[in-house]
Design a protein around this motif. Structure first.
Motif, short mmCIF file in Angstrom:
data_model
loop_
_atom_site.label_atom_id
_atom_site.label_comp_id
_atom_site.label_asym_id
_atom_site.label_seq_id
_atom_site.Cartn_x
_atom_site.Cartn_y
_atom_site.Cartn_z
N GLU A 184 31.51 -55.80 65.42
CA GLU A 184 30.67 -56.82 66.04
C GLU A 184 30.17 -57.88 65.06
OE1 GLU A 184 29.37 -57.94 69.87
OE2 GLU A 184 30.57 -56.23 69.24
N ILE A 237 30.55 -47.22 64.03
CA ILE A 237 29.66 -47.73 65.08
C ILE A 237 30.07 -47.17 66.43
CG2 ILE A 237 28.86 -49.82 66.23
CD1 ILE A 237 29.30 -51.29 63.57
N HIS A 393 23.62 -50.49 69.57
CA HIS A 393 24.97 -49.91 69.53
C HIS A 393 25.07 -48.60 70.30
CE1 HIS A 393 26.47 -52.97 66.91
NE2 HIS A 393 25.63 -52.68 65.94
#
Length: 456
Positions: A184, A237, A393
């Motif tokens: 991201e 993540i 997240h």
């Protein structure tokens, strides 16, 4: 795809959209775009915070004279046909005359239940909650196909964008070596000052001029040097692996590694990196999903968490011509990287809704639980520990996600079924939480997951 015929549709048909869990972030961008999209109307919006719904719709520019708070079926039945209904109860959304239900709460229990209610009422489902699709996607796709309805991931989020790119390559007969996305946030270097920033909004910039030494890609050793220098910024993540879980379940591609490789790389290097080791890359096998951290200078465009595929360049002359056009080719000329450096969140999503409502495009009856996202203990976790999903997240404190092929998951528990669960026994560091470690009985999403596994 050319959307001209869809744009010029004269049938009078309209997608009437109900959105569950939308006032901020993704939801805001979707609501803003619905306002200007052809053949589309916002019929209903649901949030526990109805005051926020009123405020957001007004801010965007919807006619506030049409806003109507409804909390019961009776109130909905009395509502004018042009009202924008606001309700705190997600079940009420399906009592309106919507054709499209967009689910973006991120809550697996709510979103799976909402999807089933919608499909049973003949309403198409557009699933933004990737957490839910990671555990229920196969069975929800199957149910939609059986009913002749649409269950669809949405453009604007990476899984659908990447699946579109994969399908484009497959119809052309291209051999996909690797499919993936950038994480991201970018790794950014100010070349003049030597300051480095991981632009996730939580890190201050720091002097790191030595990164310039590894700026030019010279093979896998360059990646190792970048990794060592930037180790404290590297992480696995949850949202990234969940998105690759979704892509895997539809495409059939398997993980390159349980925690993904996450090389720190620039887009013009990808065709040299996501290729087999024997050709100088990092892959042990092909037909995989993977993720990279985008490395750039401050004055360079971001990859924006976008998507890529690396394909094999079989016809040498054709690919030499394309290389001359500036496409990203491997040094040995055997591979090419093709990419979309974007995902525009809710701005793109109306396209998915129109394709579903008008053309029946979206449902992947072939979707299967190819991979399972599990959670590995980062430290020893004692019995009684409550596991909770939190943060941007959607991670779980104490667990690091890993993406495993179904054939090797054993009885590892799906990551997003663990929210709210308590450990029944100690879990040692480095081991995944299993179905024996928690009690998921009576959890509707667990039952849907098991039905998905039965699809084979």
């Amino acid at each position: 795809m050319d959307f001209t015929n869809l744009l010029n549709d004269t049938s009078g048909k309209v997608s009437k959209v109900g959105v569950i869990g939308a006032t901020k972030g993704y939801g805001y961008t979707l609501l803003a775009q619905i306002l200007t999209t052809a053949h589309m109307e916002l019929r209903c919006i649901c949030s526990r915070h109805t005051d926020e719904c009123f405020a957001v719709l007004k801010e965007i520019g919807f006619d506030e004279k049409r806003f109507l708070l409804c909390e019961t079926i009776e109130e909905i039945q009395k509502a004018p046909k042009d009202a924008i209904i606001i309700t705190p109860d997600y079940k009420m959304v399906m009592e309106t005359d919507i054709t499209a239900m967009v689910e973006c709460t991120g809550n697996t229990k709510v979103s799976s239940d909402a999807a089933l209610i919608a499909l049973n009422k003949g309403i198409n489902v557009y699933m933004v909650s990737k957490e839910t699709d990671s555990v229920c996607g196969p069975i929800l796709n199957h149910i939609a196909a059986e009913k002749g309805l649409v269950y669809s991931l949405v453009n604007g989020d990476q899984p659908r964008n990447l699946l579109d790119l994969i399908s484009w390559a497959r119809i052309l007969g291209l051999e996909i070596i690797c499919a993936g996305k950038s994480s991201e946030y970018d790794f950014v270097l100010d070349w003049e000052t030597g300051k480095f920033l991981y632009n996730d909004g939580t890190h201050e910039s720091e002097p790191l001029p030595e990164l310039k030494e590894y700026w030019t890609y010279k093979g896998v050793d360059t990646l190792k040097s970048r990794d060592k220098l930037l180790q404290k910024y590297r992480e696995v993540i949850s949202a990234d692996l969940c998105e690759m879980n979704l892509v895997s379940n539809v495409s059939g591609f398997t993980p390159s590694a349980p925690f993904m490789n996450y090389p720190i790389a620039k887009p013009n290097e990808l065709a040299n990196i996501f290729i087999p080791k024997e050709d100088g890359g990092i892959l042990e096998k092909t037909g995989v999903v993977d993720i990279f951290y985008n490395l750039r200078e401050t004055n360079e465009a971001s990859f924006c968490g976008g998507e890529f595929i690396v394909v094999r360049a079989k016809d040498q002359k054709m690919w030499e011509i394309l290389a001359g056009k500036g496409h990203v080719m491997s040094s040995n000329g055997k591979y090419c990287c093709i990419y979309y450096p974007f995902h525009f969140m809710g701005l793109e999503t109306p396209i998915s809704i129109l394709l579903g409502d008008f053309m029946g495009i979206g449902t992947h009856a072939e979707c299967r639980q190819v991979t399972v996202m599990a959670g590995v203990a980062e430290k020893d976790l004692p019995a009684g520990t409550e596991l909770k999903v939190y943060g941007h997240h959607h991670q779980i404190d104490g667990l690091v996600p890993e993406l495993l092929e179904k054939s090797v998951t054993g009885n590892a528990a799906p990551f997003y079924l663990l929210n709210g669960a308590k450990l029944l026994r100690d879990v040692k560091q480095g081991t995944p939480v299993t179905l024996d470690d928690v009690d998921l009985s009576g959890l509707s999403t667990f039952e849907l997951f098991k039905k998905g596994l039965e699809l084979g």
